[in-house]
Motif scaffolding. Structure first.
Motif, short mmCIF file in Angstrom:
data_model
loop_
_atom_site.label_atom_id
_atom_site.label_comp_id
_atom_site.label_asym_id
_atom_site.label_seq_id
_atom_site.Cartn_x
_atom_site.Cartn_y
_atom_site.Cartn_z
N ASP A 97 37.23 37.64 40.05
CA ASP A 97 37.79 36.37 40.50
C ASP A 97 36.71 35.30 40.67
O ASP A 97 35.51 35.60 40.59
CB ASP A 97 38.53 36.57 41.82
N LEU A 98 37.16 34.08 40.93
CA LEU A 98 36.24 32.95 41.08
C LEU A 98 35.18 33.26 42.13
O LEU A 98 33.98 33.01 41.91
CB LEU A 98 37.02 31.68 41.46
N ILE A 99 35.59 33.80 43.27
CA ILE A 99 34.62 34.03 44.34
C ILE A 99 33.54 35.02 43.92
O ILE A 99 32.40 34.96 44.37
CB ILE A 99 35.34 34.49 45.63
N ASP A 100 33.90 35.93 43.01
CA ASP A 100 32.92 36.91 42.52
C ASP A 100 31.90 36.27 41.59
O ASP A 100 30.82 36.83 41.36
CB ASP A 100 33.63 38.04 41.77
N MET A 101 32.24 35.12 41.04
CA MET A 101 31.37 34.45 40.07
C MET A 101 30.44 33.43 40.73
O MET A 101 29.56 32.89 40.07
CB MET A 101 32.21 33.75 39.00
N LEU A 102 30.66 33.15 42.01
CA LEU A 102 29.87 32.12 42.67
C LEU A 102 28.48 32.63 43.02
O LEU A 102 28.31 33.78 43.43
CB LEU A 102 30.57 31.65 43.95
N ARG A 103 27.50 31.76 42.88
CA ARG A 103 26.15 32.09 43.33
C ARG A 103 26.16 32.27 44.85
O ARG A 103 26.92 31.60 45.56
CB ARG A 103 25.20 30.96 42.94
N PRO A 104 25.33 33.18 45.38
CA PRO A 104 25.37 33.45 46.84
C PRO A 104 25.22 32.21 47.70
O PRO A 104 25.88 32.09 48.74
CB PRO A 104 24.20 34.41 47.02
N GLU A 105 24.39 31.25 47.27
CA GLU A 105 24.17 30.07 48.09
C GLU A 105 25.39 29.14 48.13
O GLU A 105 25.47 28.23 48.97
CB GLU A 105 22.95 29.29 47.60
N LEU A 106 26.37 29.38 47.23
CA LEU A 106 27.58 28.56 47.24
C LEU A 106 28.69 29.15 48.12
O LEU A 106 29.66 28.45 48.44
CB LEU A 106 28.11 28.40 45.81
N LEU A 107 28.56 30.41 48.48
CA LEU A 107 29.63 31.06 49.24
C LEU A 107 29.95 30.36 50.56
O LEU A 107 31.13 30.25 50.93
CB LEU A 107 29.28 32.53 49.47
N ASP A 116 42.92 28.52 42.39
CA ASP A 116 41.76 29.42 42.29
C ASP A 116 42.18 30.80 41.81
O ASP A 116 41.40 31.50 41.15
CB ASP A 116 41.06 29.56 43.64
N GLU A 117 43.41 31.20 42.14
CA GLU A 117 43.87 32.54 41.76
C GLU A 117 44.03 32.69 40.25
O GLU A 117 44.15 33.81 39.73
CB GLU A 117 45.21 32.86 42.45
N LYS A 433 25.34 24.04 39.73
CA LYS A 433 24.61 25.08 40.45
C LYS A 433 24.72 24.93 41.96
O LYS A 433 24.39 25.87 42.70
CB LYS A 433 23.13 25.06 40.05
N HIS A 434 25.12 23.76 42.42
CA HIS A 434 25.01 23.48 43.85
C HIS A 434 26.30 23.01 44.51
O HIS A 434 26.33 22.89 45.74
CB HIS A 434 23.93 22.41 44.08
N ASP A 435 27.35 22.73 43.75
CA ASP A 435 28.56 22.16 44.33
C ASP A 435 29.77 22.98 43.89
O ASP A 435 30.07 23.07 42.69
CB ASP A 435 28.73 20.70 43.89
N VAL A 436 30.47 23.57 44.84
CA VAL A 436 31.61 24.43 44.53
C VAL A 436 32.71 23.67 43.81
O VAL A 436 33.36 24.21 42.91
CB VAL A 436 32.15 25.09 45.81
N HIS A 437 32.96 22.42 44.22
CA HIS A 437 34.03 21.65 43.60
C HIS A 437 33.74 21.43 42.11
O HIS A 437 34.65 21.50 41.28
CB HIS A 437 34.19 20.31 44.31
N VAL A 438 32.48 21.19 41.75
CA VAL A 438 32.12 21.04 40.34
C VAL A 438 32.28 22.37 39.61
O VAL A 438 32.78 22.43 38.49
CB VAL A 438 30.68 20.49 40.21
N VAL A 439 31.86 23.45 40.27
CA VAL A 439 32.03 24.78 39.67
C VAL A 439 33.50 25.02 39.35
O VAL A 439 33.85 25.47 38.25
CB VAL A 439 31.51 25.89 40.61
N ARG A 444 37.76 25.73 35.22
CA ARG A 444 39.07 25.46 34.62
C ARG A 444 38.94 25.23 33.12
O ARG A 444 39.78 25.69 32.33
CB ARG A 444 39.73 24.26 35.30
N THR A 445 37.87 24.53 32.71
CA THR A 445 37.62 24.36 31.29
C THR A 445 37.22 25.69 30.66
O THR A 445 37.72 26.05 29.59
CB THR A 445 36.52 23.31 31.06
N PHE A 446 36.31 26.42 31.30
CA PHE A 446 35.84 27.70 30.78
C PHE A 446 37.00 28.65 30.52
O PHE A 446 37.03 29.35 29.50
CB PHE A 446 34.86 28.31 31.79
N HIS A 447 37.96 28.68 31.41
CA HIS A 447 39.09 29.60 31.29
C HIS A 447 40.21 29.04 30.43
O HIS A 447 41.28 29.66 30.32
CB HIS A 447 39.63 29.96 32.67
N LEU A 448 40.01 27.87 29.82
CA LEU A 448 40.97 27.26 28.89
C LEU A 448 42.30 26.92 29.57
O LEU A 448 43.35 26.89 28.93
CB LEU A 448 41.23 28.18 27.69
N LEU A 449 42.24 26.63 30.85
CA LEU A 449 43.44 26.31 31.61
C LEU A 449 43.76 24.82 31.60
O LEU A 449 44.80 24.40 32.11
CB LEU A 449 43.31 26.81 33.05
#
Length: 513
Positions: A97-107, A116-117, A433-439, A444-449
């Motif tokens: 899931d998305l949360i699994d893909m986040l860098r630790p500093e973004l959690l 997100d689901e 790399k630093h902003d969750v909203h940008v991630v 959404r683009t990466f997943h072709l949604l």
């Protein structure tokens, strides 16, 4: 679920790869009678792991190359075939899931939001997906899969307005030639489709665009040793990146299996020769910091030799031209109609989306000409943006590779507009790399949604990126640099391996035969 049609139609599908199986799923769910003609041998008994090593899939060159099963495909599975998805989990597929893909500093920033689901992927080898999917389809009462069957051509006649009308397929099985009458003929035979040449033999031209990515794609598979775990998902260096002269990536799979890919420009003949050997492939991969933790000798063992795939092209075939279909009762889906660079992992998701577009079109009308034009229109609307984005990435990659080969920087921007676009891109790369909203927007683009870059319409994301632009382009660009040897250093490393010298003149792509 799409509404059932007013009448049951007899459907013939050429090709039982992932796309052909997805088409059969969607149409069988509507109640149609589906027969799939597959040239390769029957799926062997046993697990997906057994199929990976023993199933001969001559018709799917990418069968053993790693795949990315993106959110677009995963959500279609979840929404339409939840029992199939459960079987994939039981076979070893993993949900990330998305949360699994986040860098630790973004959690600490992360707060779940609606949508997100849908930002999740399945991680497993294609053999697992295809094995489970094939067995699921074969259990459906209104689907028949004929393996070891060669489609020889189609049956057709001519309508009053001169349009070709397909009425079925000609095929051979067990040395016997047969015909199969069908109301709908679907080409899901992939990149090696012969339908265009069969149309050509009847003086019917299929308009096509074709652009070469000018790379060769190499893979090697590995398995973690018992008791060893995958390296942290977010190490100091990314497990996927672009060194300009070489693209790389790690694909975690099922049950401790994983794959490494190395993509090389056609001009890099020495490196392409080296990666054909296990020693050369591993030496190159281990020299890249993002891959090295995966290839610790004590933690894993290779399960295949390196193998490659050439002929990587972006292809779009037009089966409706200026509103006039090439043929009635005929549709081409997935790679048979549209092909993108497998490096981006979009093929299976596009194929499944295409299958569902077709099912909706067939359910929505019983008029053959209307079906053809509607399918072409919806394909253009929903898939063309993804195709164009992939093609743009290919062309940008070619420019970077040429510059690296010639030992120079890319041309400096000659206009403010070009400079601004490059500076904005650098700032976006830093912000992600630093902003969750940008991630979230990028994912959404990466997943072709949504259409590529659609997230950039968000004012919040725009102002975040503008804020990063104030840091300066040099600082932002530095955040996009991935660790790895410079090109000449990589060539020196390869030269020192003492690999056998081989004449590649008869095999210019450098793909092992």
């Amino acid at each position: 679920m799409v509404e059932s049609p007013a009448q049951v139609e007899r459907v013939a599908i050429a090709g039982a790869g992932i796309c052909g199986l997805c088409v059969s799923l969607a149409l069988a769910q509507q109640g149609h009678s589906v027969t799939i003609f597959e040239r390769d041998e029957t799926l062997p008994d046993g697990s997906g792991d057994h199929a990976f090593y023993h199933w001969q899939r001559r018709g799917a060159a990418q069968f053993r190359h790693p795949h990315a099963f993106l959110g677009l495909m995963c959500n279609l599975l979840q929404d339409h075939y939840p029992d199939l998805l459960e079987e994939l989990y039981q076979a070893g597929a993993r949900r990330i899931d998305l949360i699994d893909m986040l860098r630790p500093e973004l959690l600490p920033q992360y707060q779940p939001q609606p949508g997100d689901e849908k930002l999740w992927i399945l991680m497993c080898r294609r053999a697992i997906v295809e094995t489970v999917l094939r067995r699921y389809v074969q259990r459906l009462t209104n689907v028949t899969v004929l393996s070891d069957t060669t489609v020889l051509g189609f049956i057709s006649d001519e309508a009053a307005d001169g349009l070709l009308v397909l009425r079925g397929l000609e095929y051979s099985q067990g040395g016997q030639q047969n015909t199969f009458a069908a109301d709908i003929v679907i080409d899901a035979s992939g990149r090696g489709s012969r339908f265009p040449r069969w149309f050509k033999a009847l003086d019917v031209d299929v308009e096509e665009t074709r652009d070469d990515a000018e790379i060769v794609y190499f893979t090697r598979h590995y398995r973690l040793n018992p008791g060893c775990e995958e390296p942290p998902r977010h190490g100091e260096e990314p497990a996927a990146g672009d060194l300009a002269y070489l693209k790389y990536g790690v694909f975690p799979g099922d049950d401790g299996n994983f794959a490494v890919i190395l993509c090389l420009p056609l001009a890099e003949t020495e490196l392409r020769h080296a990666v054909r050997f296990g020693e050369g492939f591993d030496a190159i991969a281990r020299s890249i910091p993002g891959i090295a933790p995966w290839l610790e000798p004590a933690h894993m063992n290779p399960t295949t030799e390196p193998f490659g795939m050439a002929g990587i092209q972006a292809v779009w075939r037009h089966y409706v031209s200026e509103g006039r279909p090439v043929a009635l009762n005929f549709f081409a889906v997935g790679d048979a109609a549209i092909r993108t660079n497998p490096l981006y992992g979009r093929g299976c998701s596009i194929g499944m989306q295409h299958a569902h577009i077709l099912a909706e079109v067939i359910a929505g009308s019983d008029d053959s000409a209307q079906r053809a034009t509607e399918f072409a229109t919806r394909t253009e609307e929903q898939i063309r943006p993804i195709f164009k984005s992939s093609l743009d990435e290919d062309r940008a990659g070619i420019k970077r590779a040429v510059a690296a080969y010639e030992g120079r920087l890319l041309h400096q921007p000659r206009s403010f507009k070009k400079w601004f676009a490059l500076a904005f891109g650098d700032a976006l790369g830093a912000a992600v790399k630093h902003d969750v909203h940008v991630v979230r927007g990028v994912m959404r683009t990466f997943h072709l949604l949504e259409k590529p870059g659609e997230f950039l319409r968000s004012k919040r994301i725009q102002w975040t990126v503008y804020r990063y632009m104030l840091r300066g382009r040099k600082r932002n660009a530095a955040e996009r640099i991935v660790g790895g040897p410079a090109r000449l250093d990589m060539h020196a490393l390869v030269a020192g391996l003492g690999l056998p010298v081989q004449d590649d003149s008869a095999n210019p792509t450098g793909v092992a035969k």
